[in-house]
Scaffold this motif. Structure first.
Motif, PDB file in Angstrom:
ATOM      1  N   ASP A 145      40.868 -23.442  27.659  1.00 37.04           N
ATOM      2  CA  ASP A 145      40.442 -23.871  28.721  1.00 37.04           C
ATOM      3  C   ASP A 145      39.493 -23.948  29.386  1.00 37.04           C
ATOM      4  O   ASP A 145      38.798 -24.258  30.479  1.00 37.04           O
ATOM      5  N   GLY A 146      37.994 -23.728  28.477  1.00 35.19           N
ATOM      6  CA  GLY A 146      36.688 -23.385  28.599  1.00 35.19           C
ATOM      7  C   GLY A 146      36.377 -21.330  28.702  1.00 35.19           C
ATOM      8  O   GLY A 146      35.383 -20.720  29.236  1.00 35.19           O
ATOM      9  N   THR A 147      37.765 -20.750  28.537  1.00 35.22           N
ATOM     10  CA  THR A 147      37.384 -19.030  28.912  1.00 35.22           C
ATOM     11  C   THR A 147      38.712 -18.822  28.146  1.00 35.22           C
ATOM     12  O   THR A 147      37.867 -18.403  26.764  1.00 35.22           O
ATOM     13  N   ALA A 148      39.598 -19.966  27.506  1.00 34.63           N
ATOM     14  CA  ALA A 148      40.374 -18.896  26.037  1.00 34.63           C
ATOM     15  C   ALA A 148      41.510 -19.715  25.555  1.00 34.63           C
ATOM     16  O   ALA A 148      41.606 -20.750  25.833  1.00 34.63           O
ATOM     17  N   TRP A 149      42.099 -19.892  24.240  1.00 35.13           N
ATOM     18  CA  TRP A 149      42.934 -20.577  23.522  1.00 35.13           C
ATOM     19  C   TRP A 149      43.986 -20.431  24.484  1.00 35.13           C
ATOM     20  O   TRP A 149      44.046 -18.936  24.476  1.00 35.13           O
ATOM     21  N   LYS A 150      45.212 -21.282  24.132  1.00 37.42           N
ATOM     22  CA  LYS A 150      45.987 -21.210  24.756  1.00 37.42           C
ATOM     23  C   LYS A 150      47.031 -21.405  24.164  1.00 37.42           C
ATOM     24  O   LYS A 150      46.385 -22.903  23.689  1.00 37.42           O
ATOM     25  N   PRO A 151      48.449 -21.563  24.516  1.00 37.90           N
ATOM     26  CA  PRO A 151      49.750 -21.838  22.927  1.00 37.90           C
ATOM     27  C   PRO A 151      49.795 -22.954  24.132  1.00 37.90           C
ATOM     28  O   PRO A 151      49.995 -22.944  25.158  1.00 37.90           O
ATOM     29  N   LEU A 152      51.157 -23.609  23.950  1.00 41.37           N
ATOM     30  CA  LEU A 152      51.958 -24.897  24.467  1.00 41.37           C
ATOM     31  C   LEU A 152      52.103 -24.782  25.388  1.00 41.37           C
ATOM     32  O   LEU A 152      53.047 -22.547  25.217  1.00 41.37           O
ATOM     33  N   PRO A 153      52.333 -24.783  27.017  1.00 43.21           N
ATOM     34  CA  PRO A 153      53.457 -24.082  27.606  1.00 43.21           C
ATOM     35  C   PRO A 153      54.784 -24.454  27.492  1.00 43.21           C
ATOM     36  O   PRO A 153      55.601 -23.436  27.574  1.00 43.21           O
ATOM     37  N   GLY A 154      54.798 -25.393  26.760  1.00 45.77           N
ATOM     38  CA  GLY A 154      56.912 -25.179  26.016  1.00 45.77           C
ATOM     39  C   GLY A 154      57.408 -24.398  25.069  1.00 45.77           C
ATOM     40  O   GLY A 154      58.370 -24.244  24.974  1.00 45.77           O
ATOM     41  N   GLY A 155      56.247 -23.400  24.181  1.00 51.68           N
ATOM     42  CA  GLY A 155      55.671 -23.023  23.560  1.00 51.68           C
ATOM     43  C   GLY A 155      55.449 -23.310  22.399  1.00 51.68           C
ATOM     44  O   GLY A 155      55.260 -24.149  22.210  1.00 51.68           O
ATOM     45  N   PRO A 156      55.389 -22.358  21.029  1.00 51.78           N
ATOM     46  CA  PRO A 156      54.394 -22.918  20.039  1.00 51.78           C
ATOM     47  C   PRO A 156      55.732 -24.477  19.472  1.00 51.78           C
ATOM     48  O   PRO A 156      56.846 -24.052  19.693  1.00 51.78           O
ATOM     49  N   ALA A 157      54.842 -25.007  18.264  1.00 53.19           N
ATOM     50  CA  ALA A 157      55.102 -25.762  17.385  1.00 53.19           C
ATOM     51  C   ALA A 157      55.931 -25.048  16.281  1.00 53.19           C
ATOM     52  O   ALA A 157      55.990 -24.249  16.001  1.00 53.19           O
ATOM     53  N   ASP A 158      56.909 -25.261  15.623  1.00 52.72           N
ATOM     54  CA  ASP A 158      57.513 -25.112  13.953  1.00 52.72           C
ATOM     55  C   ASP A 158      57.493 -24.816  12.988  1.00 52.72           C
ATOM     56  O   ASP A 158      57.321 -24.738  12.104  1.00 52.72           O
ATOM     57  N   GLY A 159      55.212 -25.561  13.218  1.00 56.96           N
ATOM     58  CA  GLY A 159      54.613 -25.461  12.232  1.00 56.96           C
ATOM     59  C   GLY A 159      53.057 -26.845  12.018  1.00 56.96           C
ATOM     60  O   GLY A 159      53.391 -26.528  13.432  1.00 56.96           O
ATOM     61  N   SER A 160      52.895 -26.678  11.640  1.00 56.58           N
ATOM     62  CA  SER A 160      51.164 -27.842  11.616  1.00 56.58           C
ATOM     63  C   SER A 160      51.528 -28.837  11.763  1.00 56.58           C
ATOM     64  O   SER A 160      52.963 -29.627  11.866  1.00 56.58           O
ATOM     65  N   ILE A 161      50.486 -29.470  13.256  1.00 55.13           N
ATOM     66  CA  ILE A 161      50.223 -30.508  13.629  1.00 55.13           C
ATOM     67  C   ILE A 161      49.305 -31.512  13.137  1.00 55.13           C
ATOM     68  O   ILE A 161      48.132 -30.602  12.923  1.00 55.13           O
ATOM     69  N   TYR A 162      49.459 -32.844  12.614  1.00 53.86           N
ATOM     70  CA  TYR A 162      48.584 -33.503  12.252  1.00 53.86           C
ATOM     71  C   TYR A 162      48.244 -34.643  13.308  1.00 53.86           C
ATOM     72  O   TYR A 162      46.821 -35.457  12.925  1.00 53.86           O
TER      73      TYR A 162
END
Length: 54
Positions: free
Chosen positions: A28-45
């Motif tokens: 967001d220009g300041t820090a890395w943020k996770p998904l608003p709905g929670g983490p994914a179950d694994g890698s996303i490509y």
């Protein structure tokens, strides 16, 4: 990677222990943020954009 609403979205084999992001995170220009709905179950490509949504 893609930019959306002044944020850099990154997908792949990532895991950020300090904020719980797995597979997908955004800068967001300041820090890395996770998904608003929670983490994914694994890698996303692939990121798909639909209007102003990822």
């Amino acid at each position: 990677m893609t930019y959306l609403r002044d944020e850099l979205w990154v997908a792949g084999q990532i895991q950020r222990e300090e904020n719980g992001a797995i597979g997908l995170a955004f800068w967001d220009g300041t820090a890395w943020k996770p998904l608003p709905g929670g983490p994914a179950d694994g890698s996303i490509y692939e990121l798909l954009l639909h209007g102003d949504d990822v």
